[in-house]
Design an enzyme around this catalytic site. Structure first.
Site, PDB file in Angstrom:
ATOM      1  N   SER A   1       0.253  -1.235  -0.268  1.00 16.91           N
ATOM      2  CA  SER A   1       0.190   0.307  -0.148  1.00 16.91           C
ATOM      3  C   SER A   1       1.016   1.138  -0.202  1.00 16.91           C
ATOM      4  O   SER A   1       1.917   1.216   0.536  1.00 16.91           O
ATOM      5  CB  SER A   1      -0.828   0.166   1.725  1.00 16.91           C
ATOM      6  OG  SER A   1      -1.451   1.179   1.465  1.00 16.91           O
TER       7      SER A   1
ATOM      8  N   TYR B   1      -2.686  -1.354  10.323  1.00 11.10           N
ATOM      9  CA  TYR B   1      -2.595  -1.272   8.913  1.00 11.10           C
ATOM     10  C   TYR B   1      -1.247  -0.970   7.773  1.00 11.10           C
ATOM     11  O   TYR B   1      -0.259  -1.996   7.304  1.00 11.10           O
ATOM     12  CB  TYR B   1      -3.552  -0.265   7.765  1.00 11.10           C
ATOM     13  CG  TYR B   1      -3.701  -0.961   6.160  1.00 11.10           C
ATOM     14  CD1 TYR B   1      -4.701  -1.920   6.129  1.00 11.10           C
ATOM     15  CD2 TYR B   1      -3.334  -0.077   5.876  1.00 11.10           C
ATOM     16  CE1 TYR B   1      -4.943  -2.183   5.203  1.00 11.10           C
ATOM     17  CE2 TYR B   1      -3.266  -0.356   4.258  1.00 11.10           C
ATOM     18  CZ  TYR B   1      -4.234  -1.410   4.023  1.00 11.10           C
ATOM     19  OH  TYR B   1      -4.372  -1.497   2.167  1.00 11.10           O
TER      20      TYR B   1
HETATM   21  P1  NAP Z   1     -11.846  -5.821   0.552  1.00 11.86           P
HETATM   22  O1  NAP Z   1     -12.672  -5.461  -0.784  1.00 11.86           O
HETATM   23  O2  NAP Z   1     -11.973  -5.817   2.172  1.00 11.86           O
HETATM   24  O3  NAP Z   1     -10.976  -7.517   0.474  1.00 11.86           O
HETATM   25  C1  NAP Z   1     -10.569  -7.800   0.854  1.00 11.86           C
HETATM   26  C2  NAP Z   1      -9.761  -9.194   0.996  1.00 11.86           C
HETATM   27  O4  NAP Z   1      -9.211 -10.190   1.923  1.00 11.86           O
HETATM   28  C3  NAP Z   1     -11.540 -10.325   1.094  1.00 11.86           C
HETATM   29  O5  NAP Z   1     -12.083 -10.842   0.153  1.00 11.86           O
HETATM   30  C4  NAP Z   1     -12.082 -10.636   2.890  1.00 11.86           C
HETATM   31  O6  NAP Z   1     -12.463 -12.171   3.080  1.00 11.86           O
HETATM   32  C5  NAP Z   1     -10.387 -11.260   2.650  1.00 11.86           C
HETATM   33  N1  NAP Z   1      -9.373 -10.956   4.258  1.00 11.86           N
HETATM   34  C6  NAP Z   1      -9.963 -10.826   5.231  1.00 11.86           C
HETATM   35  N2  NAP Z   1      -9.797 -10.688   6.203  1.00 11.86           N
HETATM   36  C7  NAP Z   1      -9.784 -12.226   5.609  1.00 11.86           C
HETATM   37  C8  NAP Z   1      -8.959 -12.814   7.005  1.00 11.86           C
HETATM   38  N3  NAP Z   1      -9.221 -12.871   8.343  1.00 11.86           N
HETATM   39  N4  NAP Z   1      -8.535 -14.510   6.484  1.00 11.86           N
HETATM   40  C9  NAP Z   1      -8.894 -14.628   5.236  1.00 11.86           C
HETATM   41  N5  NAP Z   1      -9.347 -13.630   3.765  1.00 11.86           N
HETATM   42  C10 NAP Z   1      -9.078 -12.272   5.073  1.00 11.86           C
HETATM   43  O7  NAP Z   1     -10.410  -5.125   0.170  1.00 11.86           O
HETATM   44  P2  NAP Z   1      -9.154  -5.024  -1.514  1.00 11.86           P
HETATM   45  O8  NAP Z   1      -9.052  -3.389  -1.686  1.00 11.86           O
HETATM   46  O9  NAP Z   1      -9.833  -5.536  -2.188  1.00 11.86           O
HETATM   47  O10 NAP Z   1      -8.106  -5.121  -0.692  1.00 11.86           O
HETATM   48  C11 NAP Z   1      -6.674  -6.127  -0.869  1.00 11.86           C
HETATM   49  C12 NAP Z   1      -5.655  -5.768  -0.761  1.00 11.86           C
HETATM   50  O11 NAP Z   1      -5.285  -4.661  -1.358  1.00 11.86           O
HETATM   51  C13 NAP Z   1      -5.599  -5.910   0.574  1.00 11.86           C
HETATM   52  O12 NAP Z   1      -4.348  -6.079   1.264  1.00 11.86           O
HETATM   53  C14 NAP Z   1      -5.576  -4.389   1.076  1.00 11.86           C
HETATM   54  O13 NAP Z   1      -4.034  -3.744   2.089  1.00 11.86           O
HETATM   55  C15 NAP Z   1      -4.591  -3.837  -0.241  1.00 11.86           C
HETATM   56  N6  NAP Z   1      -4.401  -2.387  -1.034  1.00 11.86           N
HETATM   57  C16 NAP Z   1      -6.052  -1.934  -0.960  1.00 11.86           C
HETATM   58  C17 NAP Z   1      -6.439  -0.628  -1.939  1.00 11.86           C
HETATM   59  C18 NAP Z   1      -7.293  -0.104  -2.241  1.00 11.86           C
HETATM   60  O14 NAP Z   1      -7.323   0.814  -2.481  1.00 11.86           O
HETATM   61  N7  NAP Z   1      -8.611  -0.576  -2.926  1.00 11.86           N
HETATM   62  C19 NAP Z   1      -5.221   0.047  -1.178  1.00 11.86           C
HETATM   63  C20 NAP Z   1      -3.877  -0.074  -1.665  1.00 11.86           C
HETATM   64  C21 NAP Z   1      -3.731  -1.575  -0.567  1.00 11.86           C
HETATM   65  P3  NAP Z   1     -14.856 -11.064   3.071  1.00 11.86           P
HETATM   66  O15 NAP Z   1     -14.728 -11.062   1.767  1.00 11.86           O
HETATM   67  O16 NAP Z   1     -14.486 -12.727   3.265  1.00 11.86           O
HETATM   68  O17 NAP Z   1     -14.156 -10.198   3.755  1.00 11.86           O
END
Ligand code: NAP
Length: 254
Positions: free
Chosen positions: A156, A169
């Site tokens: 991130s 985070y």
């Molecule tokens: P998201 O929509 O919240 O998805 C997160 C995923 O992680 C979901 O499938 C969730 O499962 C799973 N997860 C959460 N806790 C878990 C656990 N205890 N065990 C197993 N799986 C778990 O988030 P996203 O935005 O797609 O993020 C994906 C990655 O990108 C993350 O590492 C995040 O830090 C990174 N990121 C995102 C952004 C952004 O702007 N979106 C920016 C920088 C970095 P459930 O659906 O079952 O809850």
């Protein structure tokens, strides 16, 4: 910190490759699982909400992709024994692993450090870094069985520059960057196995919405739009690239 946003992946890029995606049921992980399958990969869908994983499974099947597999796992509470059992199952089913995308992530709370709850801090560290590290250790022999394997850890912008109130985070993503430097250095002589970090950048998902509730999601790229860099890093065109930090889209203000 280069960006491969214009990468055009050949349709058979990941043919005959077995790729594990964590957090594959939603957001960026879901898009990556679908995209990897569309490019020929047998995808292992790992996550904590089985119904979401089943929906992605069905979407892959409906699109005519290789039959995926579902591996339910909640990083909170997952033990070394669970990771060992997982490695045994995958060894029996596939004998190797060609790719591992660590994508599952927990935001925790955006709050002043003085008010940060210690239990929540531990949960975020467990899901974002400790669980993925020990899972990687268990899966290393399977990754080493592949001719050309790629490990991607999701970072991130707050894992590269600290920002007020992002607490656990941000710290977990700094740890991710550090761990990848250590592992890449250790794997330097194993040129068939690479490990890099990838920062998706601001992307239209549930997590982003929670972090920035006032933001108009329509101003953000969708998970599908940031897939070129994921495909490049997962596929053979990035062979030999290790220990580097990538961005899936050009940086924006925050
Ligand atoms: P998201 O929509 O919240 O998805 C997160 C995923 O992680 C979901 O499938 C969730 O499962 C799973 N997860 C959460 N806790 C878990 C656990 N205890 N065990 C197993 N799986 C778990 O988030 P996203 O935005 O797609 O993020 C994906 C990655 O990108 C993350 O590492 C995040 O830090 C990174 N990121 C995102 C952004 C952004 O702007 N979106 C920016 C920088 C970095 P459930 O659906 O079952 O809850």
């Amino acid at each position: 910190m280069s960006c491969k946003i214009d990468y055009q992946a050949p349709v058979d890029l990941l043919e005959n490759r077995v790729v594990l995606v964590t957090g594959a049921g939603d957001g960026i992980g879901r898009a990556a699982a679908l995209s990897f399958a569309r490019h020929g990969a047998t995808v292992i869908l790992l996550g904590r909400t089985i119904e979401k994983l089943e929906r992605v499974y069905d979407e892959i099947e409906a699109a005519g992709g290789p039959q995926p597999a579902i591996f339910p796992l909640n990083f909170e509470g997952a033990t070394l024994h669970d990771f060992d059992e997982m490695a045994k199952t995958m060894d029996k089913e596939f004998g190797r692993l060609d790719g591992l995308l660590h994508n599952a992530g927990l935001l925790g709370r955006i709050t002043p450090f003085e008010q940060y709850d210690a239990e929540l801090w531990d949960q975020v560290m467990q899901v974002n870094i400790n669980g993925p590290i020990w899972m990687t250790q268990a899966l290393l022999p399977l990754l080493q069985n592949a001719d050309d394997a790629s490990i991607i850890f999701t970072s991130s912008s707050v894992g590269r520059k600290g920002r007020a109130y992002w607490g656990a985070y941000s710290v977990s993503k700094f740890a991710t960057e550090g761990f990848v430097e250590v592992l890449a250095d250790e794997l330097e002589s194993q040129t068939q196995l690479r490990v890099n970090t990838l920062n998706p950048g601001a992307t239209r998902t549930q997590m982003r919405q929670s972090a920035y509730p006032g933001e108009d999601p329509a101003t953000l790229r969708t998970p599908e739009e940031i897939m070129p860099t994921y495909l490049w890093l997962m596929g053979p065109d990035s062979a030999g690239v290790s220990g580097q930090k990538f961005d899936a889209q050009p940086p924006r203000q925050r």
